[in-house]
Design an enzyme around this catalytic site. Structure first.
Site, PDB file in Angstrom:
ATOM      1  N   ASN A  10      21.818  11.445  45.917  1.00  0.00           N
ATOM      2  CA  ASN A  10      20.751  11.106  44.958  1.00  0.00           C
ATOM      3  C   ASN A  10      20.818  12.102  43.803  1.00  0.00           C
ATOM      4  OD1 ASN A  10      18.403  10.497  43.609  1.00  0.00           O
ATOM      5  ND2 ASN A  10      17.028  11.285  45.209  1.00  0.00           N
ATOM      6  N   LYS A  12      19.180  12.044  41.065  1.00  0.00           N
ATOM      7  CA  LYS A  12      17.873  12.210  40.385  1.00  0.00           C
ATOM      8  C   LYS A  12      18.065  12.186  38.866  1.00  0.00           C
ATOM      9  CE  LYS A  12      16.424  14.860  44.381  1.00  0.00           C
ATOM     10  NZ  LYS A  12      15.504  15.815  44.957  1.00  0.00           N
ATOM     11  N   HIS A  92      11.087   7.285  47.452  1.00  0.00           N
ATOM     12  CA  HIS A  92      11.427   8.713  47.506  1.00  0.00           C
ATOM     13  C   HIS A  92      10.147   9.529  47.329  1.00  0.00           C
ATOM     14  CE1 HIS A  92      13.109  12.605  46.464  1.00  0.00           C
ATOM     15  NE2 HIS A  92      14.214  12.194  47.056  1.00  0.00           N
ATOM     16  N   GLU A  94       9.477  12.016  45.659  1.00  0.00           N
ATOM     17  CA  GLU A  94       9.142  12.352  44.258  1.00  0.00           C
ATOM     18  C   GLU A  94       8.466  11.171  43.578  1.00  0.00           C
ATOM     19  OE1 GLU A  94      13.060  13.669  43.224  1.00  0.00           O
ATOM     20  OE2 GLU A  94      12.811  15.375  44.565  1.00  0.00           O
ATOM     21  N   GLU A 164      12.963  12.112  55.311  1.00  0.00           N
ATOM     22  CA  GLU A 164      13.052  13.289  54.447  1.00  0.00           C
ATOM     23  C   GLU A 164      11.746  14.072  54.504  1.00  0.00           C
ATOM     24  OE1 GLU A 164      16.137  12.748  51.186  1.00  0.00           O
ATOM     25  OE2 GLU A 164      14.353  11.743  50.453  1.00  0.00           O
ATOM     26  N   GLY A 170      14.803  19.989  48.336  1.00  0.00           N
ATOM     27  CA  GLY A 170      15.025  20.887  47.205  1.00  0.00           C
ATOM     28  C   GLY A 170      14.496  22.297  47.434  1.00  0.00           C
ATOM     29  N   SER A 209      17.664  19.332  51.842  1.00  0.00           N
ATOM     30  CA  SER A 209      18.534  20.506  51.778  1.00  0.00           C
ATOM     31  C   SER A 209      19.753  20.409  52.688  1.00  0.00           C
ATOM     32  CB  SER A 209      17.732  21.785  52.057  1.00  0.00           C
ATOM     33  OG  SER A 209      16.705  21.939  51.092  1.00  0.00           O
TER      34      SER A 209
HETATM   35  C1  PEP Z   1      16.533  14.251  48.077  1.00  0.00           C
HETATM   36  O1  PEP Z   1      16.327  14.278  46.895  1.00  0.00           O
HETATM   37  O2  PEP Z   1      16.395  13.180  48.681  1.00  0.00           O
HETATM   38  C2  PEP Z   1      16.941  15.476  48.754  1.00  0.00           C
HETATM   39  C3  PEP Z   1      17.038  15.467  50.050  1.00  0.00           C
HETATM   40  O3  PEP Z   1      17.177  16.573  47.956  1.00  0.00           O
HETATM   41  P1  PEP Z   1      17.839  17.985  48.435  1.00  0.00           P
HETATM   42  O4  PEP Z   1      19.086  17.627  49.202  1.00  0.00           O
HETATM   43  O5  PEP Z   1      18.117  18.704  47.172  1.00  0.00           O
HETATM   44  O6  PEP Z   1      16.837  18.658  49.294  1.00  0.00           O
END
Ligand code: PEP
Length: 247
Positions: A10, A12, A92, A94, A164, A170, A209
């Site tokens: 992703n 973003k 997601h 976000e 997630e 992040g 992460s």
């Molecule tokens: C994500 O945006 O779905 C995500 C898991 O980001 P990150 O790997 O940076 O934590």
């Protein structure tokens, strides 16, 4: 049940068209692994063209629930498909946190995604306060049931779920393999109630992460069928290491 591991990147609001097309061309997907990247909507077409003939699919990061009409600023599933997308990320954290995506809205978006024959990746996950407050299972169950309400298992045949934990996205903080497996097993148990036998086929990705050094262990868990990767999908070397760990 053997499920094909699915690694998704992703991007973003990162990577220009030039950066994204260069990156996708340098990805190496091991045999037996499914891979996709999710560029900014303006880069989907160019990245899909750059990835044509490779083993990397391309998807959208979100989609509006109507196909066309007076919806200024929106991007629909038919436009994503026309641009070469095969997948769409929905819900997601976000989107939920900053743009007001609710389970009911995600349910409407999902209908549009399936109507175009695109593969949905439904993101779910709890905040730290919800986990600490003992609400992990209630949150996951509510998000799954809300997003999937009204669909038959047949309609949801291609469904992918991404677990997630919001506190791991992040932040550099990853769920332990035990925490991930426990949550994934719970997600699958909820899916059994909602879509029956299809639950054994649904890929459940872990996101939060994921990096080269933790991917192998996470992906080794029985109910972890892939990863949704943010930060570590922005550099070819990092993402290729995660792809290799899935092979
Ligand atoms: C994500 O945006 O779905 C995500 C898991 O980001 P990150 O790997 O940076 O934590």
């Amino acid at each position: 049940m053997a499920r094909t591991k699915f690694i998704a990147g992703n991007w973003k609001l990162n990577l220009t068209i030039a950066e994204g097309t260069a990156l996708v061309k340098s990805l190496v997907v091991p045999a037996g692994v499914e891979a996709a990247v999710f560029p900014n909507a303006l880069a989907v077409h160019a990245v899909a063209q750059a990835a044509a003939g490779s083993k990397v699919g391309v998807g959208g990061q979100n989609a509006h629930f109507e196909e066309k009409g007076a919806f200024t600023g929106e991007i629909s599933t038919s436009f994503l498909k026309d641009a070469g997308a095969k997948y769409v990320i929905l819900g997601h954290s976000e989107r939920r946190q900053y743009f007001g995506d609710t389970d009911a809205l995600i349910n409407k978006r999902l209908k549009a995604v399936l109507a175009q024959g695109l593969t949905p990746i439904l993101c779910i996950g709890e905040t730290l306060a919800e986990r600490d407050g003992g609400k992990l299972e209630t949150v996951l169950k509510t998000q799954i049931e809300g997003a999937l309400a009204g669909f038959t298992a047949e309609q949801l045949a291609t469904l992918v779920v991404a677990y997630e934990p919001v506190w791991a996205i992040g932040t550099g903080r990853t769920a332990s393999t035990a925490q991930a497996q426990e949550a994934h097993a719970f997600v699958r148990s909820v899916l059994r109630n909602v879509v029956g036998a299809l639950a054994e086929k649904v890929r459940i990705q872990y996101g939060g992460s994921v990096k080269a050094d933790n991917a192998k262990e996470l992906l080794g868990q029985p109910d972890v069928d892939g990863a949704l990767v943010g930060g570590a999908s922005l550099k070819a070397a990092d993402f290729n290491a995660i792809l290799a760990a899935a092979g």
